[in-house]
Design a protein around this motif. Structure first.
Motif, PDB file in Angstrom:
ATOM      1  N   UNK A 199       0.822  -1.218   0.000  1.00 51.76           N
ATOM      2  CA  UNK A 199       0.000   0.000   0.000  1.00 51.76           C
ATOM      3  C   UNK A 199       0.853   1.264   0.000  1.00 51.76           C
ATOM      4  N   UNK A 200       2.085   1.148   0.493  1.00 57.51           N
ATOM      5  CA  UNK A 200       2.994   2.292   0.516  1.00 57.51           C
ATOM      6  C   UNK A 200       3.825   2.385  -0.767  1.00 57.51           C
ATOM      7  N   UNK A 201       3.663   1.408  -1.648  1.00 57.42           N
ATOM      8  CA  UNK A 201       4.523   1.320  -2.840  1.00 57.42           C
ATOM      9  C   UNK A 201       3.704   1.283  -4.122  1.00 57.42           C
ATOM     10  N   UNK A 202       2.503   1.832  -4.065  1.00 54.95           N
ATOM     11  CA  UNK A 202       1.578   1.707  -5.193  1.00 54.95           C
ATOM     12  C   UNK A 202       1.937   2.659  -6.339  1.00 54.95           C
ATOM     13  N   UNK A 203       1.820   2.159  -7.565  1.00 52.11           N
ATOM     14  CA  UNK A 203       2.007   2.991  -8.762  1.00 52.11           C
ATOM     15  C   UNK A 203       0.687   3.635  -9.161  1.00 52.11           C
ATOM     16  N   UNK A 204      -0.346   2.813  -9.238  1.00 52.78           N
ATOM     17  CA  UNK A 204      -1.685   3.317  -9.572  1.00 52.78           C
ATOM     18  C   UNK A 204      -2.717   2.335  -9.039  1.00 52.78           C
ATOM     19  N   UNK A 205      -3.938   2.835  -8.893  1.00 49.17           N
ATOM     20  CA  UNK A 205      -5.038   2.001  -8.422  1.00 49.17           C
ATOM     21  C   UNK A 205      -6.127   1.931  -9.486  1.00 49.17           C
TER      22      UNK A 205
END
Length: 353
Positions: free
Chosen positions: A79-85
């Protein structure tokens, strides 16, 4: 000319990359509880792990069924390393591999080349003369790929031998669309027909899609005296906005009618109903167009010109395409989102300047 591309059914245009459940996590949106997924930046994710978890992660990567969701510490770091959702429109436990939609800076868009390619097909479909169609028929029956290419090149160019420089399509500029931040992840199922019924192939395909929305792009017609100097004056009409509208409308009208008949013939009632709604949305001033994955043979070629009027040539095209023949409908498969929705339908709106 400023234009709007309204996505009617989700569109997938791939960038050639795929990722698996080792690179995304799933969850629910805080606002409405809708299912979401987060695509992870693996390098950032790895650097955010402590030494023990890094070793654990490397070990788990060699396990075929490893999912980032399966270990609490990994999901927390993800969750701290997300590129996009994006929104998850399928069962995450079934996803083994996802085809990624083309992006710029992790935002989805539709390339101008895809739009222009569909315009090119529609122009061919609408404006090829009877003589040119006869030449195509002969080239296909003799399996002469070069002759076929020369006929198409000559349709657009003043000199088919130098089509790259002397094609009227050089003077039609189509930009990429504006972007969308949030993809939707769907399963794509393959419907196949035989006899007078239909069934589905066993294994679905998973893909990111551009969701329903309005995107902006530009279509520029750079006509000048150069047309006449290279012998293109009589082809100017092909890149006229009215000609493009008319051609897109005619092609989509005939294609939608064909798909309605296909659905009716094999008892696919839900598909017939969808194409009935698409027929209502199609109009001469704001025509529909089909682009991207799942469009299929009939939407990306002029095969439909031959299917009803020249079955022998169409049979030759079928053999030319597949190298063999078979008893059933060609093409006999349809790729459908969730097994029900044909992807890739968009409306082109030509805005007044």
């Amino acid at each position: 000319m400023k234009c709007t591309l309204q996505v009617i059914t989700p569109v997938h245009i791939g960038n050639g990359l795929k990722y698996g459940p080792q690179e995304f996590y799933t969850g629910k949106a805080k606002k409405d509880g809708e299912k979401i997924f987060g695509r992870v930046d693996v390098s950032r994710f790895y650097s955010n792990l402590d030494d023990d978890l890094r070793d654990k992660f490397i070990h788990n990567l060699s396990t075929p069924d490893f999912r980032l969701d399966s270990i609490k510490e990994f999901k927390r770091t993800a969750r701290k390393s997300v590129r996009y959702k994006g929104f998850l429109k399928t069962d995450s436990s079934e996803v083994k591999e996802v085809s990624e939609h083309i992006k710029t800076l992790d935002e989805l868009y539709i390339p101008g080349s895809s739009i222009k390619g569909s315009i090119r097909t529609a122009l061919l479909y609408e404006h090829l003369s009877g003589d040119e169609l006869n030449k195509i028929s002969q080239a296909v029956s003799r399996k002469r790929q070069r002759d076929l290419k020369n006929i198409i090149d000559s349709f657009f160019a003043s000199d088919g031998r130098d089509a790259a420089k002397k094609s009227i399509m050089r003077f039609l500029e189509v930009t990429d669309t504006t972007t969308c931040k949030i993809p939707e992840l769907y399963s794509l199922r393959v419907l196949t027909v035989s006899g007078n019924s239909y069934s589905y192939k066993s294994f679905p395909i998973y893909m990111e899609f551009m969701p329903k929305r309005k995107l902006e792009f530009e279509m520029n017609f750079t006509y000048n005296g150069m047309y006449d100097r290279i012998g293109l004056g009589n082809k100017r009409r092909l890149v006229n906005p009215e000609t493009i509208k008319e051609s897109l409308y005619t092609f989509s009208r005939d294609y939608i009618e064909h798909e309605r008949k296909f659905a009716s013939r094999y008892g696919v009632r839900f598909l017939k109903k969808i194409y009935g709604k698409l027929e209502e949305k199609n109009s001469p001033d704001a025509p529909l167009m089909r682009i991207g994955h799942g469009s299929g043979f009939l939407a990306t070629t002029i095969g439909l010109r031959f299917k009803e009027d020249d079955p022998m040539t169409y049979e030759s095209i079928r053999k030319f395409k597949r190298g063999r023949s078979y008893r059933y409908e060609f093409p006999k498969t349809r790729k459908l989102i969730g097994g029900r929705i044909p992807p890739g339908w968009v409306k082109v709106i030509f805005n007044e300047e």
